[in-house]
Write an enzyme that holds these catalytic residues in place. Structure first.
Site: not given
Ligand code: PAF
Length: 283
Positions: A32-35, A39, A63, A152, A188
């Site tokens: 979802m970015g903000a790497l 990531h 989500q 996660d 993030s």
């Molecule tokens: O872990 C995340 O950043 C999000 O849950 C994902 C897997 C990109 C789905 O939006």
């Protein structure tokens, strides 16, 4: 040079079709970015194993069960693209919202069982949003392998189940959690912690490590958990939502680490909800 940023599915599909025609293996890193370094370690693992790597960036509204959390989620696309340069990824897919949720979108992917506990209990609907968007990203990218962080862990197990159940031909690869020197798991959300919050957050890892050591000596989780909960509150956490020992494969609750297990925690520090988990060996 930054990798091309693609916003349209048709453009992505033309590329992946070409890559597969050449017999190349495609890896995807959904984000979802903000790497952060977590990531980037996934991009590195993908690049080491796949000829082509796509990083996806999509802040998935489905989500988030808290509108404030969605509004506050950091959006840093240009920075993210720069951070990816050393990893030599082949494309950054930042789908336009209507590529993921077109007008009239009416489908939800829902995984039962694994989603009922922990994050599923405290964030109703969260995993339906994750499973739905990840299913779409798998199908849109046509990737052969997908890389997810063990930070996660519950998400990783759910995504694996979903891909298996729906016969999506993709290998879901789990990669180790990347931590700050303090032990804090990279996330993030850490960007929202003050210095005081960062110090509190780092204590969680220390307390969880001590608990893991006792569990690996064969002690019962039930006898250890109340003190660990109290230690988290003393460290400055305002609310411990859960602290649980579960089977690493099925996520069923365990009383002892008598098979490969995972210790999970979610707690609030400085107004930020932080989750973490550690592996517990069965000795
Ligand atoms: O872990 C995340 O950043 C999000 O849950 C994902 C897997 C990109 C789905 O939006």
């Amino acid at each position: 040079m930054t990798a091309p940023i693609l916003r349209r599915l048709a453009v992505l599909r033309a590329l992946t079709h070409e890559w597969h025609k050449q017999g190349e293996v495609i890896g995807v890193v959904p984000t979802m970015g903000a790497l952060h370094q977590g990531h980037l370690s996934l991009a590195e693992a993908a690049k080491a194993a796949c000829e082509r790597v796509i990083v996806t960036i999509f802040v998935n509204p489905k989500q988030f069960n808290n509108p404030e959390d969605l509004a506050n989620y950091p959006r840093t696309e240009q920075d993210d693209a720069k951070k990816l340069v050393p990893y030599d990824v082949d494309a950054i897919y930042v789908p336009a919202p209507d590529e993921i949720y077109p007008e009239g979108f009416a489908t939800t992917v829902s995984v039962s069982g694994l989603t009922d506990v922990m994050e599923g209990e405290f964030r109703p609907g969260h995993f339906d949003g994750v499973a739905t968007v990840v299913a779409k990203l798998f199908l849109q990218t046509q990737a052969d392998r997908a890389y997810f962080g063990e930070k996660d862990y519950q998400q990783l197990m759910i995504v694996r189940r979903m891909a298996r159940d729906l016969d999506i031909p993709i290998e879901v690869v789990g990669c180790p959690t990347i931590r700050e020197a303090s032990g804090l798991a990279m996330s993030s959300r850490n960007q929202r912690l003050s210095n005081k919050g960062l110090a509190i957050a780092a204590e969680k890892h220390r307390i969880m490590r001590a608990l893991v050591q006792a569990l690996e000596k064969g002690e019962a989780f039930g006898a250890l958990a109340p003190q660990a909960q109290a230690d988290l509150l003393t460290a400055g956490f305002s609310n411990v939502e859960y602290l649980q020992l579960r089977c690493a494969e099925t996520l069923e609750p365990l009383t002892h680490a008598n098979r490969p297990a995972r210790l999970f925690a979610a707690a609030w520090a400085d107004g930020v909800r932080l989750i973490d988990n550690l592996s517990v060996s069965s000795g």
